[in-house]
Design a protein around this motif. Structure first.
Motif, PDB file in Angstrom:
ATOM      1  N   LEU A   1      -8.106  -3.161  12.424  1.00 27.03           N
ATOM      2  CA  LEU A   1      -8.852  -2.429  13.422  1.00 27.03           C
ATOM      3  C   LEU A   1     -10.211  -3.070  13.682  1.00 27.03           C
ATOM      4  CD1 LEU A   1      -8.522   1.273  13.724  1.00 27.03           C
ATOM      5  CD2 LEU A   1     -10.837   0.451  13.775  1.00 27.03           C
TER       6      LEU A   1
ATOM      7  N   ASN B   1     -10.496  -1.748   6.124  1.00 28.12           N
ATOM      8  CA  ASN B   1      -9.178  -1.837   5.502  1.00 28.12           C
ATOM      9  C   ASN B   1      -8.075  -1.168   6.305  1.00 28.12           C
ATOM     10  OD1 ASN B   1     -11.281  -1.982   3.228  1.00 28.12           O
ATOM     11  ND2 ASN B   1      -9.401  -2.885   2.393  1.00 28.12           N
ATOM     12  N   VAL B   2      -8.383  -0.871   7.546  1.00 33.45           N
ATOM     13  CA  VAL B   2      -7.357  -0.221   8.360  1.00 33.45           C
ATOM     14  C   VAL B   2      -6.563  -1.279   9.124  1.00 33.45           C
ATOM     15  CG1 VAL B   2      -6.886   1.396  10.207  1.00 33.45           C
ATOM     16  CG2 VAL B   2      -8.765   1.832   8.617  1.00 33.45           C
ATOM     17  N   LEU B   3      -5.265  -1.309   8.848  1.00 35.85           N
ATOM     18  CA  LEU B   3      -4.391  -2.301   9.478  1.00 35.85           C
ATOM     19  C   LEU B   3      -3.820  -1.770  10.775  1.00 35.85           C
ATOM     20  CD1 LEU B   3      -2.194  -3.454   6.470  1.00 35.85           C
ATOM     21  CD2 LEU B   3      -4.300  -4.475   7.338  1.00 35.85           C
ATOM     22  N   LEU B   4      -3.676  -2.655  11.740  1.00 34.40           N
ATOM     23  CA  LEU B   4      -2.983  -2.266  12.959  1.00 34.40           C
ATOM     24  C   LEU B   4      -1.474  -2.343  12.759  1.00 34.40           C
ATOM     25  CD1 LEU B   4      -5.186  -4.044  15.622  1.00 34.40           C
ATOM     26  CD2 LEU B   4      -5.277  -1.683  14.861  1.00 34.40           C
ATOM     27  N   GLN B   5      -1.057  -3.267  11.918  1.00 37.62           N
ATOM     28  CA  GLN B   5       0.372  -3.438  11.687  1.00 37.62           C
ATOM     29  C   GLN B   5       0.630  -3.656  10.218  1.00 37.62           C
ATOM     30  OE1 GLN B   5       3.032  -5.697  14.000  1.00 37.62           O
ATOM     31  NE2 GLN B   5       1.410  -6.487  15.315  1.00 37.62           N
ATOM     32  N   CYS B   6       1.762  -3.192   9.753  1.00 33.40           N
ATOM     33  CA  CYS B   6       2.229  -3.598   8.445  1.00 33.40           C
ATOM     34  C   CYS B   6       3.724  -3.337   8.380  1.00 33.40           C
ATOM     35  CB  CYS B   6       1.488  -2.867   7.337  1.00 33.40           C
ATOM     36  SG  CYS B   6       1.922  -1.162   7.205  1.00 33.40           S
TER      37      CYS B   6
ATOM     38  N   MET C   1       0.848  -1.205   0.000  1.00 27.99           N
ATOM     39  CA  MET C   1       0.000   0.000   0.000  1.00 27.99           C
ATOM     40  C   MET C   1       0.875   1.243   0.000  1.00 27.99           C
ATOM     41  SD  MET C   1      -1.242  -0.332   3.812  1.00 27.99           S
ATOM     42  CE  MET C   1      -0.202  -1.017   4.991  1.00 27.99           C
TER      43      MET C   1
ATOM     44  N   ARG D   1     -14.093   1.001   8.216  1.00 25.99           N
ATOM     45  CA  ARG D   1     -12.698   0.920   8.658  1.00 25.99           C
ATOM     46  C   ARG D   1     -12.076  -0.438   8.370  1.00 25.99           C
ATOM     47  NH1 ARG D   1     -13.626   2.119  14.787  1.00 25.99           N
ATOM     48  NH2 ARG D   1     -15.545   0.999  14.287  1.00 25.99           N
TER      49      ARG D   1
ATOM     50  N   ASP E   1      -3.376  -8.127   6.917  1.00 31.98           N
ATOM     51  CA  ASP E   1      -4.668  -8.758   6.647  1.00 31.98           C
ATOM     52  C   ASP E   1      -4.683  -9.680   5.427  1.00 31.98           C
ATOM     53  OD1 ASP E   1      -4.562  -6.917   4.616  1.00 31.98           O
ATOM     54  OD2 ASP E   1      -6.597  -6.172   4.909  1.00 31.98           O
TER      55      ASP E   1
ATOM     56  N   ALA F   1       5.390   0.723   8.015  1.00 33.70           N
ATOM     57  CA  ALA F   1       4.711   1.867   8.621  1.00 33.70           C
ATOM     58  C   ALA F   1       4.430   1.661  10.106  1.00 33.70           C
ATOM     59  CB  ALA F   1       3.408   2.177   7.877  1.00 33.70           C
ATOM     60  N   SER F   2       4.895   0.572  10.668  1.00 32.47           N
ATOM     61  CA  SER F   2       4.705   0.365  12.105  1.00 32.47           C
ATOM     62  C   SER F   2       6.033   0.613  12.811  1.00 32.47           C
ATOM     63  CB  SER F   2       4.246  -1.068  12.393  1.00 32.47           C
ATOM     64  OG  SER F   2       2.979  -1.295  11.829  1.00 32.47           O
ATOM     65  N   ARG F   3       5.930   1.205  13.992  1.00 33.06           N
ATOM     66  CA  ARG F   3       7.157   1.476  14.729  1.00 33.06           C
ATOM     67  C   ARG F   3       7.781   0.143  15.179  1.00 33.06           C
ATOM     68  NH1 ARG F   3       9.257   3.316  19.343  1.00 33.06           N
ATOM     69  NH2 ARG F   3       7.550   2.447  20.552  1.00 33.06           N
TER      70      ARG F   3
ATOM     71  N   ASN G   1       4.142   7.563   2.736  1.00 34.75           N
ATOM     72  CA  ASN G   1       3.734   6.423   3.528  1.00 34.75           C
ATOM     73  C   ASN G   1       3.630   5.217   2.617  1.00 34.75           C
ATOM     74  OD1 ASN G   1       3.349   7.320   6.216  1.00 34.75           O
ATOM     75  ND2 ASN G   1       1.640   8.563   5.448  1.00 34.75           N
TER      76      ASN G   1
ATOM     77  N   ARG H   1      -9.925  -6.269  15.733  1.00 34.54           N
ATOM     78  CA  ARG H   1      -9.722  -5.954  17.149  1.00 34.54           C
ATOM     79  C   ARG H   1     -11.045  -5.550  17.807  1.00 34.54           C
ATOM     80  NH1 ARG H   1      -9.268  -0.390  19.231  1.00 34.54           N
ATOM     81  NH2 ARG H   1      -7.798   0.055  17.577  1.00 34.54           N
TER      82      ARG H   1
END
Lengths: 255, 560
Positions: free
Chosen positions: A147, A169-174, A43, A167, A128, A177-179, A105, A150
């Motif tokens: 999201l 398609n909103v990922l918590l992790q990828c 993405m 929402r 996902d 882009a994740s810390r 991003n 969860r």
């Protein structure tokens, strides 16, 4: 162990680029058949998502060629998960830094399956994209890091509401882009007469579990050509039903 | 694209790029004429991928709208320059650090500090939401909040072609960039309103106070004390209410939120328990007695509670508002809700006096509020205290616009008189003695001209002089009196000595008396440190009369 494989990917009816990237490798080794399959759904604007997913694919391809053979010799299966964990964190870092440098991003999901004959299988997962197991039934092995999932677990949404939620398609992790990335890992011994299916989320919104099972039940997939045809059939069905995303699928049958 | 060292509009020299988004870039620029730094946002029709995404007309309209905003926590837009495919928006360059920087290594910020910031942010959101039409910020997050070196916050990346695109269902996105966003901000049909900003503010506070980004496990969805048990339960409740999924369950306005933030420790469980205990003790004793009354009284109490809250909310909003106009507006509202309560009147008076001058327009506002409610007010306890304060505001601060300052002083004194007369009717009032003196001095000034014409002014001056001496005494006693009040008293005395000295003499006042008071005043004036333009001028004008006063006193007594 006998292995049959097929894969198919389609840009879909709406998007201009296919940001999904796939990897499928089969090798005959001293410990038997080894299969690596990876699906990444990238993405980010324009060609950047494709770049993210392809970067991860190419890293795993290299890993398969260079780092896996010594591990196979030692037959130290448990070490593999630690290596994947490291590799995924490294990819997260690299893509993240690239994005920061260009002020964009970008990122990618990751669902990978490694089968080492009848000895061992490992699934690693971020995001996902999904891994299913099909034997006498269809079973989802990976957990969506989204999201809405969860929210379902927190009982704020029902699974049905989650399907429709804006929402979804909103990922918590990828990766990228994740810390911090915390991949999901599953390992064990593969059972025979089983089909493993890896897919991007574009494959599964418009068709039912029943339809997937009907198409890919182990007894129906006797040749790679059959598998490929069925895969294309379901991808086309998705498009007929107006799925707008990129659609990708990998099938692996072990006997 | 603006390259380095390029000069825009013959005036702004581009120094360096300080920020970049998909379709805009922000540069630091130097205004060569003013020798001042500005931030210039460059919005280009063509983005870096060569796609046309920005509607320049819309961006221009938005910049024009933004230009009218005036709030200390918003960057000012000072110039808009339009070229063919580009708009440059020139705005305040804000020094400092974004709050996201403070959070970089999971550094939770001190709770008290976060609450202070929360109030500031609530205040600026309230300002935006009460604009007509309301402005929804939609992108409250630590990365968009600058902490200036003076400790104040400023919202940046405000409006104009912000990289905020409605998310198309089907595009996978990562929570990392959207962790603060409210549920209704996802998808295309979401309706965003003030409550959306309240959600984002709640998530921002969550991040600030826990150090945990809402884009990381546990994704902002848990009470803050699960992450850090020593945090306030009151703040926890506030954040949970801000971040309810359903907008109807959140605070409905920033005013409501601000009210709770002001009292977050009262919302704390410990406080509540204490209150409950008190209530229980009280309850056991009085239950039997009150039982029969309860039913009828209940509705009344509930209603009173609501009105009370609104009153307090407006007072609070006034206290934290940053412009005089807003303050006055909130205090007026508070007065309208509870016209018989004094607090808002005092707050209004303080606001009027803030700039050391009580203007005609301000007097109009006060009159409108007071006159309408005067009948009720006079009946309230401590009304005379309020009257005294109003009297002093007129006496020392009223500025009705006359060029002639002496004239002005007399007008002020006369306008104040009626308020002091109200105080004098209440012998219990702690300012009774002072009020009587103010009233007498005012009466003297009202009557003296007429009496002079009638030639019946003899004897008046002795009393006037005694009152002046008394006024000086209690001004000296009251060390906390403002510069203005002190100087006005000295001026009144200096004027009296210069103009009325012969009358004082003929009413039998001794030269030594007059000289003693004069020397006292002179040394007081000399010693007084003045800090504002107005008081500096006042001090100068008084000092400039001293020689004349000495001459006047000498002449008056030679003639005798």
């Amino acid at each position: 162990m006998q292995v049959l494989t097929a894969l198919h990917t389609d840009v879909g009816i709406r998007k201009q680029t296919n940001q999904d990237s796939l990897l499928l490798k089969v090798a005959q080794t001293s410990v038997g058949k080894v299969v690596l399959a990876v699906v990444c759904d990238g993405m980010g604007g324009l060609e950047k998502g494709e770049l993210a997913s392809a970067t991860v694919i190419s890293a795993f391809s290299k890993w398969f060629d260079k780092d896996l053979p010594p591990l196979l010799q030692n037959q130290n299966w448990n070490e593999i998960q630690a290596r994947w964990n490291l590799l995924l964190k490294e990819q997260n870092q690299r893509i993240g830094e690239y994005g920061k440098r260009l002020n964009i991003n970008l990122g990618t999901t990751f669902s990978g399956l490694l089968i080492i004959d009848e000895h061992f299988f490992l699934i690693g997962h971020v995001g996902d994209t999904r891994v299913y197991k099909i034997d006498s039934k269809l079973e989802l092995l990976t957990e969506d890091q989204t999201l809405v999932n969860r929210e379902v677990q927190r009982k704020n949404l029902t699974p049905e509401q989650a399907e429709k939620d804006p929402r979804r398609n909103v990922l918590l992790q990828c990766l990228g882009a994740s810390r911090v990335v915390e991949p999901q890992f599953i390992s064990g011994k593969p059972t025979l007469h089983t089909v493993f299916m890896l897919c991007s989320d574009g494959f599964r919104h418009m068709i039912s579990k029943e339809e997937i099972y009907q198409a890919f039940a182990p007894e129906k997939l006797m040749t790679e050509q059959q598998m490929k045809n069925k895969a294309i059939e379901l991808v086309e069905l998705n498009k007929v039903r107006n799925e707008t995303d990129n659609i990708s699928i990998i099938l692996i049958k072990v006997d | 694209m603006a390259s380095m060292n390029r000069i825009i509009d013959n005036k702004y020299e581009i120094l360096r790029m300080i920020g970049q988004g998909g379709m805009s870039k922000v540069y630091l620029a130097m205004d060569s004429r003013l020798n001042k730094q500005w931030a210039i946002k460059e919005i280009s029709r063509i983005n870096k991928n060569g796609f046309s995404e920005v509607n320049l007309k819309a961006a221009l309209d938005e910049a024009d709208m933004m230009k009218r905003l005036d709030h200390p926590a918003l960057p000012r837009i000072v110039d808009i320059i339009q070229e063919k495919d580009v708009i440059y928006v020139v705005m305040d360059y804000i020094e400092g650090e974004p709050l996201s920087k403070l959070l970089e290594n999971n550094n939770a910020q001190p709770q008290e500090q976060v609450i202070e910031w929360a109030k500031q942010l609530c205040n600026v959101l309230d300002y935006l939401h009460t604009c007509n039409p309301p402005i929804i910020y939609r992108d409250m997050k630590p990365g968009n909040i600058m902490l200036k070196p003076d400790g104040q916050l400023k919202l940046i990346d405000f409006g104009i072609a912000r990289e905020y695109k409605e998310n198309k269902v089907g595009d996978t996105v990562n929570l990392g960039t959207r962790g603060y966003a409210a549920p209704e901000q996802f998808g295309s049909q979401g309706q965003t309103d003030a409550r959306t900003d309240i959600y984002c503010l709640g998530m921002t506070l969550y991040h600030l106070v826990t150090g945990r980004s809402p884009a990381e496990e546990p994704y902002g969805g848990v009470p803050i004390r699960e992450l850090n048990p020593i945090l306030s339960s009151g703040l926890e409740k506030i954040i949970l209410k801000c971040t309810e999924a359903n907008p109807n369950d959140r605070y409905q306005s920033c005013a409501e939120l601000l009210y709770d933030l002001e009292r977050y420790d009262e919302v704390d469980d410990t406080y509540r328990q204490n209150q409950k205990k008190k209530l229980k003790r009280f309850g056991i004793v009085s239950a039997a007695a009150v039982f029969s009354l309860v039913f009828g009284a209940f509705a009344q109490v509930m209603n009173a509670q609501k009105v009370n809250n609104d009153y307090e909310v407006n007072l609070d909003l006034g206290d934290t508002a940053t412009t005089q106009e807003q303050k006055i507006n909130y205090y007026e509202k508070a007065i309208d809700i509870k016209p018989e309560k004094h607090e808002a009147y005092y707050a209004l008076l303080t606001t009027f006096k803030d700039d050391a001058s009580f203007q005609i327009e301000e007097e109009q506002i006060l009159k409108k509020k007071i006159n309408r409610n005067l009948a009720k007010l006079v009946e309230t306890d401590h009304y005379s205290d309020l009257a005294y304060e109003i009297g002093k505001t007129y006496w020392y601060y009223y500025d009705y616009g006359s060029e002639n300052t002496d004239d002005n002083q007399l007008t002020r004194i006369k306008a104040a008189k009626t308020w002091f007369s109200d105080v004098v009717e209440d012998p219990e009032n702690k300012h009774f003695a002072q009020a009587k003196i103010y009233e007498s001095i005012a009466t003297f000034h009202e009557e003296v001209n007429l009496k002079v014409e009638e030639a019946s002014d003899q004897g008046m001056y002795k009393e006037y002089w005694e009152n002046i001496e008394a006024l000086l005494d209690f001004t000296i006693e009251n060390k906390n009196e403002s510069e203005i009040v002190k100087l006005e008293v000295y001026k009144l005395i200096t004027n009296a000595l210069e103009n009325e000295v012969r009358k004082f003499a003929s009413d039998g006042i001794e030269k030594e008396d007059l000289l003693e008071v004069f020397h006292t005043v002179r040394s007081l004036v000399d010693e007084l440190d003045v800090s504002t333009d107005k008081t500096i001028n006042l001090k100068e004008s008084i000092t400039s009369r001293f020689d004349e006063v000495v001459k006047a006193i000498d002449t008056a007594f030679i003639e005798q």
